[in-house]
Design a protein around this motif. Sequence first.
Motif, PDB file in Angstrom:
ATOM      1  N   VAL A   1      -0.840   5.048 -13.180  1.00  0.00           N
ATOM      2  CA  VAL A   1      -2.073   5.240 -12.414  1.00  0.00           C
ATOM      3  C   VAL A   1      -2.994   4.034 -12.538  1.00  0.00           C
ATOM      4  O   VAL A   1      -3.563   3.555 -11.545  1.00  0.00           O
ATOM      5  N   VAL A   2      -3.142   3.492 -13.754  1.00  0.00           N
ATOM      6  CA  VAL A   2      -4.053   2.367 -13.979  1.00  0.00           C
ATOM      7  C   VAL A   2      -3.569   1.108 -13.253  1.00  0.00           C
ATOM      8  O   VAL A   2      -4.332   0.448 -12.533  1.00  0.00           O
ATOM      9  N   ILE A   3      -2.300   0.762 -13.437  1.00  0.00           N
ATOM     10  CA  ILE A   3      -1.757  -0.466 -12.827  1.00  0.00           C
ATOM     11  C   ILE A   3      -1.749  -0.360 -11.305  1.00  0.00           C
ATOM     12  O   ILE A   3      -2.184  -1.274 -10.594  1.00  0.00           O
ATOM     13  N   VAL A   4      -1.258   0.765 -10.789  1.00  0.00           N
ATOM     14  CA  VAL A   4      -1.189   0.947  -9.331  1.00  0.00           C
ATOM     15  C   VAL A   4      -2.585   1.077  -8.744  1.00  0.00           C
ATOM     16  O   VAL A   4      -2.860   0.584  -7.640  1.00  0.00           O
ATOM     17  N   GLY A   5      -3.490   1.737  -9.482  1.00  0.00           N
ATOM     18  CA  GLY A   5      -4.866   1.856  -9.011  1.00  0.00           C
ATOM     19  C   GLY A   5      -5.507   0.494  -8.834  1.00  0.00           C
ATOM     20  O   GLY A   5      -6.220   0.239  -7.852  1.00  0.00           O
ATOM     21  N   ALA A   6      -5.234  -0.412  -9.783  1.00  0.00           N
ATOM     22  CA  ALA A   6      -5.763  -1.778  -9.687  1.00  0.00           C
ATOM     23  C   ALA A   6      -5.209  -2.477  -8.448  1.00  0.00           C
ATOM     24  O   ALA A   6      -5.932  -3.185  -7.732  1.00  0.00           O
ATOM     25  N   LYS A   7      -3.944  -2.227  -8.172  1.00  0.00           N
ATOM     26  CA  LYS A   7      -3.304  -2.831  -6.992  1.00  0.00           C
ATOM     27  C   LYS A   7      -3.938  -2.325  -5.707  1.00  0.00           C
ATOM     28  O   LYS A   7      -4.281  -3.105  -4.814  1.00  0.00           O
ATOM     29  N   LEU A   8      -4.121  -1.005  -5.610  1.00  0.00           N
ATOM     30  CA  LEU A   8      -4.676  -0.417  -4.393  1.00  0.00           C
ATOM     31  C   LEU A   8      -6.141  -0.781  -4.186  1.00  0.00           C
ATOM     32  O   LEU A   8      -6.615  -0.857  -3.048  1.00  0.00           O
ATOM     33  N   LEU A   9      -6.854  -1.023  -5.289  1.00  0.00           N
ATOM     34  CA  LEU A   9      -8.263  -1.406  -5.189  1.00  0.00           C
ATOM     35  C   LEU A   9      -8.441  -2.899  -4.910  1.00  0.00           C
ATOM     36  O   LEU A   9      -9.560  -3.366  -4.722  1.00  0.00           O
TER      37      LEU A   9
ATOM     38  N   VAL B   1       0.836  -1.205   0.000  1.00  0.00           N
ATOM     39  CA  VAL B   1       0.000   0.000   0.000  1.00  0.00           C
ATOM     40  C   VAL B   1       0.871   1.256   0.000  1.00  0.00           C
ATOM     41  O   VAL B   1       0.606   2.213  -0.740  1.00  0.00           O
ATOM     42  N   ILE B   2       1.919   1.252   0.802  1.00  0.00           N
ATOM     43  CA  ILE B   2       2.816   2.415   0.868  1.00  0.00           C
ATOM     44  C   ILE B   2       3.466   2.668  -0.482  1.00  0.00           C
ATOM     45  O   ILE B   2       3.448   3.793  -1.008  1.00  0.00           O
ATOM     46  N   SER B   3       4.048   1.621  -1.073  1.00  0.00           N
ATOM     47  CA  SER B   3       4.696   1.773  -2.374  1.00  0.00           C
ATOM     48  C   SER B   3       3.685   2.134  -3.453  1.00  0.00           C
ATOM     49  O   SER B   3       3.989   2.900  -4.376  1.00  0.00           O
ATOM     50  N   GLY B   4       2.466   1.597  -3.341  1.00  0.00           N
ATOM     51  CA  GLY B   4       1.424   1.889  -4.313  1.00  0.00           C
ATOM     52  C   GLY B   4       1.053   3.368  -4.326  1.00  0.00           C
ATOM     53  O   GLY B   4       0.924   3.977  -5.397  1.00  0.00           O
ATOM     54  N   TRP B   5       0.897   3.962  -3.148  1.00  0.00           N
ATOM     55  CA  TRP B   5       0.542   5.375  -3.073  1.00  0.00           C
ATOM     56  C   TRP B   5       1.675   6.259  -3.586  1.00  0.00           C
ATOM     57  O   TRP B   5       1.429   7.303  -4.208  1.00  0.00           O
ATOM     58  N   LEU B   6       2.918   5.861  -3.326  1.00  0.00           N
ATOM     59  CA  LEU B   6       4.054   6.617  -3.853  1.00  0.00           C
ATOM     60  C   LEU B   6       4.021   6.647  -5.378  1.00  0.00           C
ATOM     61  O   LEU B   6       4.195   7.698  -6.008  1.00  0.00           O
ATOM     62  N   LEU B   7       3.782   5.485  -5.978  1.00  0.00           N
ATOM     63  CA  LEU B   7       3.719   5.394  -7.427  1.00  0.00           C
ATOM     64  C   LEU B   7       2.512   6.138  -7.988  1.00  0.00           C
ATOM     65  O   LEU B   7       2.590   6.765  -9.054  1.00  0.00           O
ATOM     66  N   LEU B   8       1.380   6.069  -7.282  1.00  0.00           N
ATOM     67  CA  LEU B   8       0.169   6.733  -7.753  1.00  0.00           C
ATOM     68  C   LEU B   8       0.359   8.253  -7.798  1.00  0.00           C
ATOM     69  O   LEU B   8       0.003   8.907  -8.794  1.00  0.00           O
ATOM     70  N   LEU B   9       0.916   8.811  -6.746  1.00  0.00           N
ATOM     71  CA  LEU B   9       1.166  10.254  -6.704  1.00  0.00           C
ATOM     72  C   LEU B   9       2.157  10.657  -7.792  1.00  0.00           C
ATOM     73  O   LEU B   9       2.005  11.705  -8.436  1.00  0.00           O
ATOM     74  N   MET B  10       3.156   9.801  -8.009  1.00  0.00           N
ATOM     75  CA  MET B  10       4.134  10.066  -9.062  1.00  0.00           C
ATOM     76  C   MET B  10       3.461  10.057 -10.426  1.00  0.00           C
ATOM     77  O   MET B  10       3.716  10.915 -11.278  1.00  0.00           O
TER      78      MET B  10
END
Length: 230
Positions: free
Chosen positions: A201-209, A94-103
């Motif tokens: 955004v799409v790949i990381v969004g899928a991960k976070l969801l 989750v932490i790494s996912g949010w970092l990538l999403l913001l990026m």
Amino acid sequence: MAQNHLDACPSVVSGLSEDCSCDKEVEHYIKLAKISFGLFIFEFFGGLFSGSMALMADAFHVLADGTENIINVVVSKLSKKSDGEKRIRKVGGVISGWLLLLMGIWIVYEGWERFISPHKVGWYMTLVAFAGLCVNVFQKWLHDKALTEHRNTQHFWQSWHLWQDIAASVMVVIGGLFMLYSSNLYWIDGILSMVIGLLIVVIVGAKLLGFELHSHDHEHKHGDKCDHRH
């Protein structure tokens, strides 16, 4: 695919702590992190001097991946000292996912700015992007050599990020070739940046969801686990 290392660790079968390969998992992610940070510096200055936002976007994507590798190192270290490995890996993801999403969101914004106000891009950005592509392919090859017991959720998502890096580098190389052909095509640099950002955004969004992009059919389950606190 094992959900975590402890489920598939050879020491579970042997009962010997010296058979645990946790340290090799840590070494694996440290090696990937070093390569990622080195590539970030190379692409960052290449994008800075060539004026390519797409190359800068690729560089920051690589930086985010390098940061995620460091998080993976921390997760791996904590996992072998805790019975809640799955929870630790989930929090790390989750932490790494949010970092990538913001990026990714930042890259999309900067790409839009560059699209509506195109800047001149130096010819050598294509060479830098091609070198980056070669490094990303090498990282993927290195990651695929990970031990069987380390092919967990953490490994899977890192593999996806490396595929993103490769795809982004390919797009930047192709875009660079088009811009070499005509100076009227500098707007492509902005388009590439937005595509790279949206891909993240799409790949990381899928991960976070919580979308599962892989199967756990081969997950190993063991009732007894050896003590990894060594």
